[in-house]
Design an enzyme around this catalytic site. Structure first.
Site, PDB file in Angstrom:
ATOM      1  N   LEU A 143     -10.724   5.604  -1.737  1.00  0.00           N
ATOM      2  CA  LEU A 143     -10.786   4.156  -1.959  1.00  0.00           C
ATOM      3  C   LEU A 143     -10.259   3.400  -0.740  1.00  0.00           C
ATOM      4  O   LEU A 143     -10.948   2.566  -0.165  1.00  0.00           O
ATOM      5  CB  LEU A 143      -9.995   3.769  -3.202  1.00  0.00           C
ATOM      6  CG  LEU A 143      -9.946   2.263  -3.522  1.00  0.00           C
ATOM      7  CD1 LEU A 143     -11.344   1.726  -3.825  1.00  0.00           C
ATOM      8  CD2 LEU A 143      -8.993   1.970  -4.683  1.00  0.00           C
ATOM      9  N   TRP A 174      -5.906   7.555   4.693  1.00  0.00           N
ATOM     10  CA  TRP A 174      -4.727   7.929   3.917  1.00  0.00           C
ATOM     11  C   TRP A 174      -5.124   8.634   2.607  1.00  0.00           C
ATOM     12  O   TRP A 174      -4.629   8.303   1.544  1.00  0.00           O
ATOM     13  CB  TRP A 174      -3.829   6.712   3.630  1.00  0.00           C
ATOM     14  CG  TRP A 174      -3.390   6.000   4.859  1.00  0.00           C
ATOM     15  CD1 TRP A 174      -3.730   4.737   5.236  1.00  0.00           C
ATOM     16  CD2 TRP A 174      -2.545   6.514   5.902  1.00  0.00           C
ATOM     17  NE1 TRP A 174      -3.151   4.424   6.442  1.00  0.00           N
ATOM     18  CE2 TRP A 174      -2.423   5.496   6.873  1.00  0.00           C
ATOM     19  CE3 TRP A 174      -1.900   7.738   6.114  1.00  0.00           C
ATOM     20  CZ2 TRP A 174      -1.659   5.664   8.022  1.00  0.00           C
ATOM     21  CZ3 TRP A 174      -1.153   7.898   7.262  1.00  0.00           C
ATOM     22  CH2 TRP A 174      -1.033   6.876   8.199  1.00  0.00           C
ATOM     23  N   THR A 176      -5.062  11.680   0.261  1.00  0.00           N
ATOM     24  CA  THR A 176      -4.382  12.926  -0.089  1.00  0.00           C
ATOM     25  C   THR A 176      -5.407  13.989  -0.467  1.00  0.00           C
ATOM     26  O   THR A 176      -6.371  13.713  -1.178  1.00  0.00           O
ATOM     27  CB  THR A 176      -3.414  12.683  -1.257  1.00  0.00           C
ATOM     28  OG1 THR A 176      -2.410  11.754  -0.840  1.00  0.00           O
ATOM     29  CG2 THR A 176      -2.739  13.969  -1.698  1.00  0.00           C
ATOM     30  N   LEU A 251      -6.344   4.258 -10.661  1.00  0.00           N
ATOM     31  CA  LEU A 251      -5.045   4.051 -10.037  1.00  0.00           C
ATOM     32  C   LEU A 251      -3.959   3.798 -11.073  1.00  0.00           C
ATOM     33  O   LEU A 251      -2.807   4.223 -10.893  1.00  0.00           O
ATOM     34  CB  LEU A 251      -5.116   2.895  -9.045  1.00  0.00           C
ATOM     35  CG  LEU A 251      -5.856   3.203  -7.741  1.00  0.00           C
ATOM     36  CD1 LEU A 251      -6.094   1.930  -6.948  1.00  0.00           C
ATOM     37  CD2 LEU A 251      -5.081   4.208  -6.906  1.00  0.00           C
ATOM     38  N   GLN A 291      37.752   6.171  -5.058  1.00  0.00           N
ATOM     39  CA  GLN A 291      37.136   5.120  -5.861  1.00  0.00           C
ATOM     40  C   GLN A 291      35.766   4.699  -5.335  1.00  0.00           C
ATOM     41  O   GLN A 291      34.817   4.503  -6.113  1.00  0.00           O
ATOM     42  CB  GLN A 291      38.068   3.903  -5.926  1.00  0.00           C
ATOM     43  CG  GLN A 291      39.329   4.150  -6.737  1.00  0.00           C
ATOM     44  CD  GLN A 291      40.221   2.920  -6.805  1.00  0.00           C
ATOM     45  OE1 GLN A 291      39.831   1.830  -6.395  1.00  0.00           O
ATOM     46  NE2 GLN A 291      41.429   3.089  -7.322  1.00  0.00           N
ATOM     47  N   GLU A 375      -0.543   3.311  -3.623  1.00  0.00           N
ATOM     48  CA  GLU A 375      -1.025   2.968  -4.965  1.00  0.00           C
ATOM     49  C   GLU A 375      -0.399   1.661  -5.465  1.00  0.00           C
ATOM     50  O   GLU A 375       0.040   1.545  -6.601  1.00  0.00           O
ATOM     51  CB  GLU A 375      -0.782   4.125  -5.942  1.00  0.00           C
ATOM     52  CG  GLU A 375      -1.589   5.357  -5.534  1.00  0.00           C
ATOM     53  CD  GLU A 375      -1.487   6.500  -6.507  1.00  0.00           C
ATOM     54  OE1 GLU A 375      -1.252   6.254  -7.703  1.00  0.00           O
ATOM     55  OE2 GLU A 375      -1.652   7.643  -6.063  1.00  0.00           O
TER      56      GLU A 375
END
Length: 396
Positions: A143, A174, A176, A251, A291, A375
């Site tokens: 996409l 990009w 995957t 998505l 602390q 996304e």
């Protein structure tokens, strides 16, 4: 008088007992994924990240398929047909090992497989879904483009009819799994609006050069897709959807998994910081006794519990009646932002050791820099929620 309950020892990793929300079957799913990750991936993941490549990704994908994790929330065609909560728990455990591992499963199941399952023809489903579910084939989802991220309506990739065929030209970025995928679901402009296409990656004119020089998601394959007059038969188009609602609904499936997965990365960083603070001695005392360190650990525990509880609620809601897009945005925006802050805080607890791959913290932090904006960027999810709150679309 209320009956006195027997005192239960506190679990520092689950002070509010979120684990009690799970059914025995859900715990079994969670434990199976955790065991697999601990055995198969954890011993190697830092090396894969440093090297920038995953050893035997096809073998790993097949093992994920044998475990039933690929398209696990889909019905039929060899898919496991599990619940949204089951899928979320799997995403959490996968990302507790590495965001790249969850991305592999998420893109395969929630993007490539979901698109074919929801919008494909029966022939497309029967050809691809059983192989993708088994992990004998790898899928990707095209996409995003070099100049089209948050505004997919401006995509340049185009498909035109040529007789009975389709011819695709364009670039995606990009992506995957791109350079190891056997099939790509590619979205393109047509005379009839945006359409999805099932593209076998051995089709002439298709190539997927790997993207190098990443400093995030290094244990994940990221590629460019190049479509140079890719000719496909008429049957390659996804018949059941037109317009951007197709890719955007895919998505939303993946973003739901991110809400869970980000909490896995956060849990790993918090667990590491908690253990380190108990062992690290300065000024004659473990730093967990100071602390300021306790304040950091408390803040991390609070955000981790809240984000995980939100993911649980979204999962139960998804199983019961489905999620609206702004609800998915709520989970994705809150949990990625919280997880990144947890990792950054954990890094400070570890001091200089926090930047070493001997520990998982800097790896998770680097990965989450990508998860924060992929996304759906912070800006886009913010404005999705803003539109739901006000009824005004600020980004159109």
């Amino acid at each position: 008088m209320h009956a006195q309950h027997a005192a239960r020892p506190a679990d520092p990793l689950d002070l509010v007992e979120l684990d009690s929300l799970l059914t025995p079957d859900e715990r079994a799913v969670r434990d199976a994924v955790r065991t697999f990750c601990d055995r198969r991936v954890e011993p190697h993941i830092a090396e894969w990240f440093e090297r920038g490549s995953v050893e035997d990704i096809r073998g790993l994908t097949k093992e994920l398929g044998e475990l039933g994790l690929l398209g696990m929330h889909l019905e039929g065609y060899g898919c496991a047909g599990m619940s949204a909560v089951d899928y979320g728990l799997a995403c959490l455990e996968l990302e507790a090992t590495d965001s790249g591992l969850r991305s592999l499963v998420s893109v395969q199941g929630s993007l490539a497989m979901y698109a074919i399952h929801a919008f494909g023809s029966e022939e497309q489903k029967e050809e691809w879904l059983p192989r993708l579910a088994a992990g004998t084939a790898i899928g990707c989802f095209g996409l995003t483009e070099p100049d089209s991220g948050s505004d997919p309506g401006s995509m340049r990739t185009a498909a035109r009819r040529d007789g009975d065929d389709w011819v695709l030209d364009g670039r995606k970025m990009w992506i995957t799994n791109g350079s190891v995928a056997d099939v790509a679901v590619v979205w393109a402009r047509t005379e009839d609006g945006v359409r999805g296409f099932v593209v076998p990656t051995d089709t002439p004119g298709f190539s997927a050069p790997a993207i190098k020089h990443k400093m995030s998601l290094r244990a994940s394959v990221t590629s460019e897709l190049v479509l140079d007059s890719v000719r496909l038969p008429g049957a390659a188009v996804l018949p059941e959807v037109r317009g951007l609602k197709g890719p955007l609904s895919c998505l939303n499936e993946a973003r739901y998994g991110i809400a869970w997965g980000a909490m896995g990365a956060a849990r790993s960083a918090f667990r590491t910081a908690l253990a380190y603070a108990g062992d690290r001695v300065q000024f004659g005392r473990p730093i967990s006794s100071f602390q300021l360190t306790q304040a950091k650990l408390t803040d991390m525990a609070l955000e981790l519990a809240k984000g995980t509880l939100l993911a649980f609620h979204l999962g139960r809601t998804k199983d019961d009646r489905g999620l609206r897009p702004e609800q998915v945005s709520f989970g994705k925006l809150n949990n990625t932002r919280a997880a990144l802050e947890i990792c950054r805080t954990a890094r400070t607890v570890l001091g200089a050791n926090g930047i070493s791959l001997e520990y998982p913290v800097i790896r998770h932090a680097n990965n989450l820099e990508s998860i924060l904006t992929y996304e759906g960027t912070v800006e886009m999810h913010t404005l999705m929620i803003g539109q739901a709150l006000t009824g005004q679309a600020a980004f159109r």
